[in-house]
Write a protein that holds these residues in place. Sequence first.
Motif, short mmCIF file in Angstrom:
data_model
loop_
_atom_site.label_atom_id
_atom_site.label_comp_id
_atom_site.label_asym_id
_atom_site.label_seq_id
_atom_site.Cartn_x
_atom_site.Cartn_y
_atom_site.Cartn_z
N GLU A 155 -0.22 -0.96 12.83
CA GLU A 155 -1.01 -2.20 12.76
C GLU A 155 -2.29 -1.98 11.95
O GLU A 155 -2.74 -2.86 11.21
CB GLU A 155 -1.35 -2.67 14.18
N ILE B 89 -2.04 -2.12 7.98
CA ILE B 89 -1.86 -3.40 7.29
C ILE B 89 -3.07 -3.68 6.41
O ILE B 89 -4.21 -3.56 6.86
CB ILE B 89 -1.68 -4.55 8.32
N ARG C 60 0.44 -9.82 2.20
CA ARG C 60 0.95 -10.57 3.35
C ARG C 60 2.40 -10.20 3.65
O ARG C 60 2.82 -10.12 4.80
CB ARG C 60 0.81 -12.06 3.08
N ALA D 129 2.28 -7.01 5.46
CA ALA D 129 1.90 -7.21 6.87
C ALA D 129 3.09 -7.69 7.67
O ALA D 129 3.29 -7.27 8.83
CB ALA D 129 0.76 -8.23 6.95
#
Length: 838
Positions: free
Chosen positions: A381, A384, A421, A424
């Motif tokens: 996480e 990202i 994005r 992510a």
Amino acid sequence: MTGEQVRLEWFEVRGFRAFGSETRRMDLTSNLVVIHAGNSQGKTSLAEAVEFLVTGRSSRRDLFGGAKAEYNESLRNAHLPADDPVWVAAGIRGKDGIVREVRRDLISDFSSAADCMSRLTVSGQEVSSLSILGIDTNEGAIAAPVLLQHTLRYVLSTEPKQRVTYFKALLALSDLDFLRERVRAQATDLERVSPGPGLLALQRLSRTQLAASATEIQQLAGEDRQTLRVGVEKALLAAGTSVLGSESESIEHLCGALEQAAQERNDRVFPLSDFSAALLTEMPVLPDISKYITEIRRADEVSAALLPVLTAVLRVPEVAHIDHPVDCPVCLTTDGLTPERIADIQTRLRDTTQLAAASSAAEKAVRDFRTRLQTWVDSVEGSIPSAAVWDETRELAAASAAASLSEDIPVLLTAALQHARGTAADARKVVDAAQKVDAAAARLNDLIHRRVDIPPTATLSLAEVQQSLSAFLNKVSGDEALTRLRTAVEPLLRTRLQSEGTQDLLHVLERLEELVEDQYAFQRRTAALQRLNRADRSLKKAIGAVLDDRFTTMSDAIMRWWGSIRPEELVGFAGVKRRAAGAIFVNLIAALQADTQADAVERDALGVFSDSQLNALGLSTFLARTELVQSPFVFLDDPIPGSDGDHRLTFCQNTLAGLLSSGMQVIVTTYDPKLAELAQTVNESWEPITYDLTLLNIAEGTEPAQTSDLFSNYMLQGEDGLNAPTAVGRRGACTAYRSAAERLAKQIIATNRTASGDSTTVADIEREASMLGNLIPLLAPFTLSPDEKGKWQVIPKVLNPGNHDDGAPSTIELKQIRGNLRQIAKAHRQKWGSTLIR
């Protein structure tokens, strides 16, 4: 000769070049030794053997042309077995009057580009040179006091730049050059010192708008580090004021203010790093619960389930040690627990102890795995790119910054945002897959805690996580949009930040201590470099002055030896001079006169001297060199070529006499019989020792025969007319060889009669029979081989016509007679040794 003179007393050689399997020894106990040898009889090999003894090298290989490999195996006699010893030795009397044996053994010959190897010993002790005996060798190719044909013109034929090296080594000036080289090397080392981290930081600052401040610091000087530090801090505070617009109280305060300013500037510039994914930690390995699975399947499942209950029962004090039946505290059965039942429970608990341990270890392994998995999920996480979660405000700010950089940047920004994005989204898939594994691990842990067998459906797997992770990593590594954005933005950011200098000034402040130390060291190096450069200029000037002085001395010596060889000539030698007052090139100057009263015109000797004059100049230079280095002996191999016969007498009468008068021992080898005869006759007062070298047996090698007797002198005289093209010329050789034969016959007869008890002299035989024809019958009983008598009988048949009007024998016939006489003399010398009557 006195005890203070270094002298060669004897010389011995085996297996070196023309010298073969037989060890040859020569007596050298005179100041003058004259050695005659025809071509290819080993004369030059003898000279090179002396050179090898002194230096361990061969100037032939150093000075001749061609590849090094062409001299492979050139020192060892070609006809010797590979393991046969090769050595050169001499008895050298030192200044203390003691004669010591000096020997050099060949260890390995020249091979390809490799030098030869040898071992030098003095009285059996290994040494590196003969300096302990007062024999010092020069540097360079011509190191030994041995003149060979290829060294005769070395100083003339070599390039002027190499010639100065020769003369510097000769005149003991190499040390000055070495000192200057060391000074220049030190200066070069100082110039090449790389700047330290402090000066490197200052160099980067000099490329910003704070370049003036950097220059000011570079020019600072201080007697000590503290003074220098004060000046550096003052300049840095002034630079900080120009950047911030306000003064700072201290260096620490300036660092804080610059860090805050840099952060503010970073907020206004393009946030390129927000598009980069952070590095992941290593994905955890699945827990190992194999031991639990083994134990649970080995234990009875019901017993395993009841294990906690049975354990609790035995913990009740009233039950654990009963000796009569009691009610069961679990099922309340009357007298349900007996001593026998308690013992059975205790046995069952002991059997399931390993299961309990395996269960505990498995639970811990699963818990640890879940902890590591969560940590790894946090790293996913955290990896990202920040740009993937920008809000609208942050995205608009970035778009504005992009537009301020270049009109192409906004388009690249949009593509990079889309990729961030997408990255992510792939990262979240990895997290979701990992969370599924964590939930499965929680269920697995519950099964283990309840001591239940693990079904296949409850086995943990990271396959989905790895599949998602692979897609995520491929996305990160294949970020072409970010690459294009970074390629476009980074140069613009670098230029803007560099021109401002804020970051570079902050970097200098962080390395303040190193900067002060580097600047102080730089000042000291600069001062030392200035001193070294001054010393180099002074040394260069001094070397030139010393060269001129030494060249004057050298020139006087060369002129003197030149005059001994070629007296009263209109072409003379004017000296050794530096070209254009430099210390790199040296020329030899000739003086040319139209008559004895005219002024001399100077020219380069190489351009105007004849071949004969160049030989004389080479010899003069070599003798001057030998004299200046105070060599105790000199070996001259064919110093006067046969084509220069006009100067035999001047050499023997003037040059040899000069060398002998200076106290030098002289060994001369020549193929010219007239030169050999003149050398020993003119300098007879020095009681010269003479030798004749012959190569009768290739395998045994060159043989030296001492010729300080009438037979040898007659043989030497015969050499002069041996190759004469006319009959008149060869008649002289006939007369000489007939006289030699008569002398040898008388010696043999007198020696044999004396050995038999009838003391007889050569004069006695002379009175009995003086002519060869009358001597042969007297000689017959004393011949040593069946063919010797026949050889004696043929000698007068061949030689007598040469003494009359009949045609003289041919050169081939004369050489045959010469060979016969040499072989007969050798055989009788070997038999009688020193008792052969002379």
